[in-house]
Motif scaffolding. Structure first.
Motif, PDB file in Angstrom:
ATOM      1  N   MET A   1      10.845  67.938  44.089  1.00 17.07           N
ATOM      2  CA  MET A   1      10.983  67.644  42.688  1.00 17.07           C
ATOM      3  C   MET A   1       9.651  67.741  41.969  1.00 17.07           C
ATOM      4  N   LYS A   2       8.587  67.805  42.720  1.00 16.96           N
ATOM      5  CA  LYS A   2       7.287  67.900  42.068  1.00 16.96           C
ATOM      6  C   LYS A   2       7.131  69.225  41.332  1.00 16.96           C
ATOM      7  N   SER A   3       7.691  70.282  41.891  1.00 12.16           N
ATOM      8  CA  SER A   3       7.582  71.572  41.207  1.00 12.16           C
ATOM      9  C   SER A   3       8.351  71.562  39.891  1.00 12.16           C
ATOM     10  N   GLU A   4       9.518  70.917  39.878  1.00  8.05           N
ATOM     11  CA  GLU A   4      10.272  70.814  38.633  1.00  8.05           C
ATOM     12  C   GLU A   4       9.528  69.964  37.607  1.00  8.05           C
ATOM     13  N   ALA A   5       8.891  68.908  38.073  1.00 11.84           N
ATOM     14  CA  ALA A   5       8.100  68.071  37.159  1.00 11.84           C
ATOM     15  C   ALA A   5       6.950  68.872  36.550  1.00 11.84           C
ATOM     16  N   TRP A   6       6.309  69.714  37.360  1.00  8.67           N
ATOM     17  CA  TRP A   6       5.227  70.556  36.835  1.00  8.67           C
ATOM     18  C   TRP A   6       5.746  71.543  35.803  1.00  8.67           C
ATOM     19  N   VAL A   7       6.908  72.119  36.052  1.00  6.94           N
ATOM     20  CA  VAL A   7       7.476  73.081  35.087  1.00  6.94           C
ATOM     21  C   VAL A   7       7.736  72.398  33.754  1.00  6.94           C
ATOM     22  N   PHE A   8       8.384  71.230  33.786  1.00  2.65           N
ATOM     23  CA  PHE A   8       8.657  70.529  32.532  1.00  2.65           C
ATOM     24  C   PHE A   8       7.381  70.004  31.893  1.00  2.65           C
ATOM     25  N   GLY A   9       6.377  69.661  32.692  1.00  2.00           N
ATOM     26  CA  GLY A   9       5.091  69.243  32.134  1.00  2.00           C
ATOM     27  C   GLY A   9       4.402  70.371  31.384  1.00  2.00           C
ATOM     28  N   ILE A  10       4.449  71.566  31.946  1.00  5.68           N
ATOM     29  CA  ILE A  10       3.865  72.727  31.269  1.00  5.68           C
ATOM     30  C   ILE A  10       4.608  73.026  29.977  1.00  5.68           C
ATOM     31  N   VAL A  11       5.939  72.892  30.007  1.00  5.60           N
ATOM     32  CA  VAL A  11       6.735  73.110  28.797  1.00  5.60           C
ATOM     33  C   VAL A  11       6.375  72.069  27.737  1.00  5.60           C
ATOM     34  N   GLY A  50       8.847  63.132  37.858  1.00  3.91           N
ATOM     35  CA  GLY A  50       7.621  62.717  38.530  1.00  3.91           C
ATOM     36  C   GLY A  50       7.760  61.384  39.243  1.00  3.91           C
ATOM     37  N   PHE A  51       8.403  60.399  38.587  1.00  2.00           N
ATOM     38  CA  PHE A  51       8.599  59.097  39.225  1.00  2.00           C
ATOM     39  C   PHE A  51       9.518  59.203  40.432  1.00  2.00           C
ATOM     40  N   HIS A  52      10.586  59.977  40.314  1.00  2.00           N
ATOM     41  CA  HIS A  52      11.508  60.113  41.438  1.00  2.00           C
ATOM     42  C   HIS A  52      10.918  60.955  42.565  1.00  2.00           C
ATOM     43  N   ALA A  53      10.082  61.908  42.247  1.00  2.00           N
ATOM     44  CA  ALA A  53       9.441  62.709  43.292  1.00  2.00           C
ATOM     45  C   ALA A  53       8.478  61.863  44.107  1.00  2.00           C
ATOM     46  N   ALA A  54       7.860  60.885  43.475  1.00  2.00           N
ATOM     47  CA  ALA A  54       6.929  60.024  44.199  1.00  2.00           C
ATOM     48  C   ALA A  54       7.659  59.063  45.139  1.00  2.00           C
ATOM     49  N   LYS A  55       8.901  58.711  44.811  1.00  2.00           N
ATOM     50  CA  LYS A  55       9.640  57.733  45.604  1.00  2.00           C
ATOM     51  C   LYS A  55      10.435  58.353  46.757  1.00  2.00           C
ATOM     52  N   MET A  56      10.780  59.614  46.677  1.00  2.00           N
ATOM     53  CA  MET A  56      11.656  60.196  47.688  1.00  2.00           C
ATOM     54  C   MET A  56      10.882  61.062  48.675  1.00  2.00           C
ATOM     55  N   ASP A  57      11.501  61.302  49.829  1.00  2.00           N
ATOM     56  CA  ASP A  57      10.894  62.181  50.818  1.00  2.00           C
ATOM     57  C   ASP A  57      10.869  63.604  50.280  1.00  2.00           C
ATOM     58  N   PRO A  58       9.827  64.354  50.606  1.00  5.55           N
ATOM     59  CA  PRO A  58       9.770  65.726  50.087  1.00  5.55           C
ATOM     60  C   PRO A  58      10.883  66.599  50.669  1.00  5.55           C
ATOM     61  N   ARG A  59      11.438  67.415  49.811  1.00  6.91           N
ATOM     62  CA  ARG A  59      12.442  68.372  50.246  1.00  6.91           C
ATOM     63  C   ARG A  59      11.754  69.529  50.952  1.00  6.91           C
ATOM     64  N   PRO A  60      12.516  70.354  51.683  1.00  7.87           N
ATOM     65  CA  PRO A  60      11.886  71.517  52.334  1.00  7.87           C
ATOM     66  C   PRO A  60      11.194  72.440  51.336  1.00  7.87           C
ATOM     67  N   GLU A  61      11.706  72.523  50.118  1.00  6.83           N
ATOM     68  CA  GLU A  61      11.082  73.385  49.106  1.00  6.83           C
ATOM     69  C   GLU A  61       9.748  72.833  48.637  1.00  6.83           C
ATOM     70  N   ASP A  62       9.556  71.526  48.764  1.00  7.33           N
ATOM     71  CA  ASP A  62       8.342  70.899  48.261  1.00  7.33           C
ATOM     72  C   ASP A  62       7.223  70.849  49.299  1.00  7.33           C
ATOM     73  N   ARG A  63       7.555  71.077  50.553  1.00  7.74           N
ATOM     74  CA  ARG A  63       6.545  71.007  51.604  1.00  7.74           C
ATOM     75  C   ARG A  63       5.886  72.366  51.814  1.00  7.74           C
ATOM     76  N   LYS A  64       4.604  72.338  52.124  1.00 10.01           N
ATOM     77  CA  LYS A  64       3.875  73.587  52.404  1.00 10.01           C
ATOM     78  C   LYS A  64       4.331  74.208  53.718  1.00 10.01           C
ATOM     79  N   ASP A  65       4.700  73.378  54.693  1.00  5.58           N
ATOM     80  CA  ASP A  65       5.118  73.895  56.001  1.00  5.58           C
ATOM     81  C   ASP A  65       6.643  73.999  56.123  1.00  5.58           C
TER      82      ASP A  65
END
Length: 132
Positions: A1-11, A50-65
């Motif tokens: 969800m961090k990537s989605e938060a960044w997209v909306f932050g840029i918007v 952003g708040f929900h991304a900080a509270k939940m486990d990272p999804r496979p899309e959000d992890r570098k590995d």
């Protein structure tokens, strides 16, 4: 969800920069207030994600590995076809048409048929082929 938060932050930043520029160029209150509200809406979604991304486990899309296979499995329930939204839309159309004509008897018929259509849409998974 961090990537989605960044997209909306840029918007949000984009509309935050565009709104004063629009006001300076056009002096139009309507467009400036619409751009400002769009910026606030994007900022609100950014904070929520952003708040929900900080509270939940990272999804496979959000992890570098993360691997593609990590996201395999059931994604959720996606309903099949349904005719009930069509009937709900048609009854809403009848009600709006009745208000435009000031035909209150037609509005009442639309409300009754709309209640039936809405009940069918709500309870479509309690009976029939797709019952749970």
């Amino acid at each position: 969800m961090k990537s989605e938060a960044w997209v909306f932050g840029i918007v949000a930043v984009f509309f935050g920069l565009i709104a004063p520029a629009y006001w300076f160029i056009t002096s139009d209150w309507t467009g400036t207030s619409a751009l400002t509200m769009t910026m606030l809406l994007a900022a609100m979604v950014t904070l929520y994600l952003g708040f929900h991304a900080a509270k939940m486990d990272p999804r496979p899309e959000d992890r570098k590995d993360g691997e593609i296979a990590d996201g395999a499995g059931e994604l959720g329930f996606f309903p099949p076809y349904s005719w009930w939204p069509l009937w709900c839309a048609l009854t809403l159309g009848v009600m709006v048409y009745a208000v435009a004509l000031a035909a209150w008897w037609l509005f009442i018929i639309g409300v009754v048929l709309g209640a039936v259509a809405l009940s069918g849409w709500i309870f479509e998974y309690y009976r029939g082929e797709h019952a749970h």
